[in-house]
Design an enzyme around this catalytic site. Structure first.
Site, short mmCIF file in Angstrom:
data_model
loop_
_atom_site.label_atom_id
_atom_site.label_comp_id
_atom_site.label_asym_id
_atom_site.label_seq_id
_atom_site.Cartn_x
_atom_site.Cartn_y
_atom_site.Cartn_z
CB SER A 297 -67.69 -51.98 57.70
OG SER A 297 -68.35 -52.94 58.52
CB CYS A 298 -69.42 -53.97 52.99
SG CYS A 298 -68.31 -52.89 52.04
N GLY A 299 -67.40 -55.85 52.91
CA GLY A 299 -66.24 -56.69 52.66
C GLY A 299 -65.00 -55.90 52.30
CD1 TRP A 326 -64.61 -60.18 56.51
CD2 TRP A 326 -64.94 -59.29 58.53
NE1 TRP A 326 -64.48 -61.20 57.42
CE2 TRP A 326 -64.69 -60.67 58.68
CE3 TRP A 326 -65.17 -58.53 59.67
CZ2 TRP A 326 -64.65 -61.30 59.93
CZ3 TRP A 326 -65.14 -59.14 60.91
CH2 TRP A 326 -64.88 -60.51 61.03
#
Length: 342
Positions: A297-299, A326
């Site tokens: 995952s990331c932003g 996120w």
């Protein structure tokens, strides 16, 4: 968004002669011979030299998938108009996206993706090469999208447009009428699908691979079940909750049990993907086992795909992406956040 996209495209410079995707020919003395070399789907990237040698092949579609964070104040559509790889079409990451969510550029439905790709003139027999204006950034997201929908003949251009230009290869400074119409039509096709309209013809067929996508409930369950290792592509400071998120009002921190593997660890100073042995060391240093399932995952689901790209080079072809990432987790009610700065 649709009108703005269409109007910006139509304000392009006067159309140049369109590039024909025929078999590329390399001169050798007084004779010319085919210089085509097949690409292996075992590798997630192709070099700028390879693309330059094979740019004229009819079965290769090149996509400019540039996308930038808001604070960079860069307009990918306008930059595409100014300079892009000859024959490339623009893939609008925000346009070819789910219309039923407020989250940014989420994965569209199968039907919508098929309609968007068909409007761009992409067929299932085509090899797709994706690049972006950063070097190795948003192109990885589009690479993942094609794979989610069953298309394995897709590669990221290693080093992207910056390396292409640094290598001395030509760019086009205007777009053909055909390119303008296709780019605009792709976004409009997505809109129509979500409005319940039928689009035809459909030249690109999809086959959804659910194991490459994670939903919020699955991520929540994994906190207890620990079915897979969860890696986060954001910076260590954002992950630890000591630096703000780029999106206003969004707390920083991380999902319980996740580990931080910042996406720049995947490439060198020229933004080309690291060799396999160096990539392996990066994951080992972060205590990530290549023998166990991994999700990223990331932003907003973009840079997580760079981690998936690196892992693909290591033979991990089934890395799942938490699409909402996120932004979804931190805005959902009553979910645990570790190290939150809020």
């Amino acid at each position: 968004m649709k009108r703005a996209f269409s109007s910006q495209l139509r304000s392009a410079y006067p159309a140049s002669k369109s590039t024909h995707f025929g078999r590329v020919m390399a001169s050798s003395g007084s004779e010319a011979k085919a210089n085509y070399a097949p690409i292996s789907t075992n590798e997630p990237v192709v070099s700028v030299d390879w693309l330059h040698s094979n740019l004229g092949d009819a079965d290769i579609k090149v996509l400019d998938a540039s996308w930038y964070m808001a604070h960079e104040q860069r307009n990918p559509i306008q930059e595409y108009q100014v300079a892009h790889i000859p024959g490339a079409l623009f893939f609008d990451l925000n346009g070819i996206a789910d219309r039923k969510t407020n989250l940014r550029h989420m994965l569209p439905s199968e039907e919508a993706f098929a309609a968007g790709c068909s409007a761009l003139g992409i067929e299932n027999n085509d090899g797709v090469v994706v690049y972006d204006g950063m070097g190795l950034f948003s192109a990885a997201r589009v690479w993942w999208m094609f794979r989610v929908f069953g298309h394995d003949k897709v590669w990221v251009l290693d080093g992207g447009l910056p390396k292409w230009r640094a290598s001395g290869y030509d760019v086009e400074s205007s777009v053909s009428n055909d390119a303008i119409l296709k780019a605009s039509a792709a976004t409009e096709a997505i809109e129509k699908i979500y409005q319940g309209q039928t689009i035809s013809p459909i030249t690109f067929q999809t086959k959804f691979r659910p194991h490459l996508v994670l939903a919020l409930d699955q991520v929540k369950e994994n906190i207890e079940d620990k079915t897979y290792q969860h890696i986060d592509a954001r910076s260590k400071a954002r992950f630890d909750g000591i630096a703000p998120e780029p999106w206003k009002g969004l707390p920083s921190g991380h999902i319980p049990g996740s580990k931080c593997v910042p996406f720049p660890l995947m490439f060198d100073s020229s933004q080309t993907l690291l060799p396999a042995e160096e990539l392996k060391k990066q994951f080992e240093q972060e205590d990530i086992s290549l023998d166990s399932p991994i999700a990223a995952s990331c932003g907003t689901g973009v840079t997580a795909c760079i981690l998936a790209l690196g892992l693909y080079r290591l033979g991990k072809t089934n890395v799942a992406i938490y699409d909402g990432s996120w932004t979804e987790w931190a805005t959902a009610p009553n979910l645990p956040i570790v190290g939150s700065s809020s």
